[in-house]
Scaffold this motif. Structure first.
Motif, short mmCIF file in Angstrom:
data_model
loop_
_atom_site.label_atom_id
_atom_site.label_comp_id
_atom_site.label_asym_id
_atom_site.label_seq_id
_atom_site.Cartn_x
_atom_site.Cartn_y
_atom_site.Cartn_z
N UNK A 361 22.42 -16.49 -98.32
CA UNK A 361 22.50 -15.76 -97.06
C UNK A 361 22.20 -14.27 -97.29
N UNK A 362 22.70 -13.74 -98.38
CA UNK A 362 22.46 -12.33 -98.70
C UNK A 362 20.97 -12.06 -98.89
N UNK A 363 20.28 -12.95 -99.60
CA UNK A 363 18.85 -12.79 -99.83
C UNK A 363 18.09 -12.80 -98.51
N UNK A 364 18.45 -13.73 -97.63
CA UNK A 364 17.79 -13.81 -96.32
C UNK A 364 18.08 -12.58 -95.47
N UNK A 365 19.32 -12.10 -95.55
CA UNK A 365 19.71 -10.93 -94.76
C UNK A 365 18.95 -9.68 -95.23
N UNK A 366 18.89 -9.48 -96.53
CA UNK A 366 18.19 -8.31 -97.07
C UNK A 366 16.71 -8.37 -96.70
N UNK A 367 16.12 -9.55 -96.79
CA UNK A 367 14.71 -9.71 -96.42
C UNK A 367 14.49 -9.34 -94.96
N UNK A 368 15.40 -9.79 -94.08
CA UNK A 368 15.30 -9.43 -92.66
C UNK A 368 15.33 -7.92 -92.49
N UNK A 369 16.25 -7.24 -93.17
CA UNK A 369 16.39 -5.79 -93.01
C UNK A 369 15.15 -5.06 -93.51
N UNK A 370 14.56 -5.57 -94.59
CA UNK A 370 13.36 -4.92 -95.16
C UNK A 370 12.16 -5.13 -94.25
N UNK A 371 12.01 -6.35 -93.72
CA UNK A 371 10.81 -6.67 -92.97
C UNK A 371 10.88 -6.28 -91.50
N UNK A 372 12.09 -6.33 -90.90
CA UNK A 372 12.19 -6.09 -89.46
C UNK A 372 13.02 -4.88 -89.09
N UNK A 373 13.97 -4.48 -89.94
CA UNK A 373 14.83 -3.30 -89.69
C UNK A 373 15.45 -3.29 -88.30
#
Length: 447
Positions: A361-373
């Motif tokens: 979940x952490x990996x998916x969350x960080x990816x979301x923040x990097x790609x979509x902010x």
């Protein structure tokens, strides 16, 4: 009736009434309490003591057991009936046990003090009595505050139920709109929590009002990962209300980073998820929301609170809310003593995956923040993360751009030109580095 000097009255934290028919005893008691931060009143019999009680707010009475006319037991019994909040102590000799027992039974003594007394013991007894008195007052205040908040929530719930009934009637009359109207009704629960959230924000300092950014993160993640609608609604309401348990804190705790709290303050902080859950228990439709709030401070390795759940014992919604809350609060300086830049906060989350956070979940969350902010507060705008070679003139910067050394290169809101883009690319070559910019298209431009 006598009082201490005005200078002592001005700094007094409690009012103590001494009652004895012997002036030398009163003088001795006053000497014992001379260095204590009390406002000291005296009376030489029971009637005079009652007159003092009617004129002044008295926190504690120390009465002799044997006095002419009204004895100590009768006096303390009357005080208990008329001023039950006042602490009552009796001075008694070994021969006065009958009067002492009557005072205990009728006057509900806090304690009796044997003559001759020890000065240090007497001072300690009064300190303990007044501390207990103050603690009970504070407990009653907090209980009254909780009841008032519950009444407010119940009133909002009643209003919401009335809206539900009205909407249900409309649905019966317009059968072909049933699905659409029912979905709108459920969304109104989320709207109602926004009202609660605005009430919470009235208590919190502006820099600690994190609910909006947390909600944007949770909403974006739920939509990107196609979460169940019921879970999505519960998460959005939890994001709006997770700070509810902090409403009874004083400003000192509110403004302190959580990792800098110790002892009683730390325990107060760790209770806020349970307090928040408790305040929502009366609202049946918030049961899942309350559960998410209770567990959003649990940790993947079991080191969290309040129930020390670990791994997948922690509800999925609580795991996601905990990530969003920590990401925002790290940037606000609410966890560590300093504010972390956004990118550093993401790196810390990723580093703690598998210990504090669900690793996948952490990996998916960080990816979301990097790609979509989604936390940048640009809802409804087309935001892109681009390297310099993909930039186009007219694009607008939505985040400050800093060099590797921390120097500000371009500020938020800057509209890019071809010359500016070319200079930025030459700077990259000179510094042997590369930059990624967060940009949006000008208003009115097609995506």
């Amino acid at each position: 009736m006598l009082t201490d000097t005005p200078s002592l009255q001005d700094t007094a934290v409690a009012t103590v009434l001494l009652v004895d028919d012997e002036p030398n005893i009163l003088r001795a008691l006053r000497r014992v309490l001379r260095q204590e931060p009390y406002r000291v009143l005296t009376a030489d019999d029971g009637e005079q003591a009652l007159a003092v009680m009617r004129e002044s707010a008295v926190d504690l009475v120390v009465s002799d057991s044997r006095m002419p006319g009204m004895d100590g037991a009768e006096l303390l019994s009357r005080i208990q009936q008329e001023w039950p909040d006042c602490r009552r102590l009796m001075l008694t000799g070994h021969a006065d046990m009958t009067s002492t027992i009557r005072a205990i039974n009728e006057g509900q003594l806090y304690r009796y003090i044997a003559k001759p007394w020890s000065d240090d013991e007497l001072r300690q007894i009064l300190r303990q009595a007044l501390a207990h008195h103050q603690a009970e007052r504070e407990q009653r205040r907090l209980e009254a505050l909780t009841r008032a908040q519950n009444r407010e929530l119940a009133a909002l719930n009643e209003s919401l139920e009335q809206r539900v009934a009205a909407r249900t009637t409309e649905l019966r009359e317009v059968a072909d709109m049933l699905d659409l109207a029912y979905g709108e009704l459920k969304r109104s629960y989320v709207t109602a929590t926004q009202v609660f959230s605005s009430l919470i924000n009235q208590r919190l300092p502006r820099n600690l009002q994190t609910n909006a950014q947390v909600s944007d993160l949770v909403k974006a993640f739920a939509e990107t990962h196609d979460l169940d609608e019921e879970l999505k609604r519960s998460l959005l309401m939890a994001a709006a209300l997770y700070n509810l348990g902090k409403m009874t804190w004083d400003d000192r705790i509110l403004n302190a980073p959580s990792e800098r709290l110790f002892a009683a303050d730390r325990e107060t902080y760790k209770r806020y998820p349970v307090t928040g859950e408790g305040l929502l228990m009366a609202l049946d439709y918030l049961e899942d929301t309350a559960k998410i709030i209770r567990h959003h401070r649990e940790r993947w390795n079991g080191s969290g609170y309040p129930d020390h759940l670990k791994d997948e014992q922690i509800p999925y919604g609580a795991r996601l809310l905990g990530l969003a809350v920590d990401f925002i609060e790290l940037q606000r300086g609410m966890i560590l003593q300093r504010r972390l830049p956004r990118d550093d906060a993401l790196k810390l989350l990723k580093k703690l995956g598998g210990r504090v956070y669900d690793p996948q979940l952490c990996e998916a969350f960080v990816t979301l923040c990097i790609e979509q902010a989604p936390d940048l507060g640009l809802a409804g705008q087309s935001v892109m993360s681009l390297d310099t070679r993909r930039l186009e003139p007219g694009m607008i910067l939505v985040r400050d751009l800093h060099s590797e050394s921390g120097m500000l290169l371009l500020n938020e809101g800057k509209q890019l030109t071809r010359g500016l883009i070319d200079r930025l690319m030459r700077f990259e070559e000179t510094e042997d580095t590369s930059y990624t910019l967060w940009v949006k298209l000008p208003d009115g431009d097609p995506e």
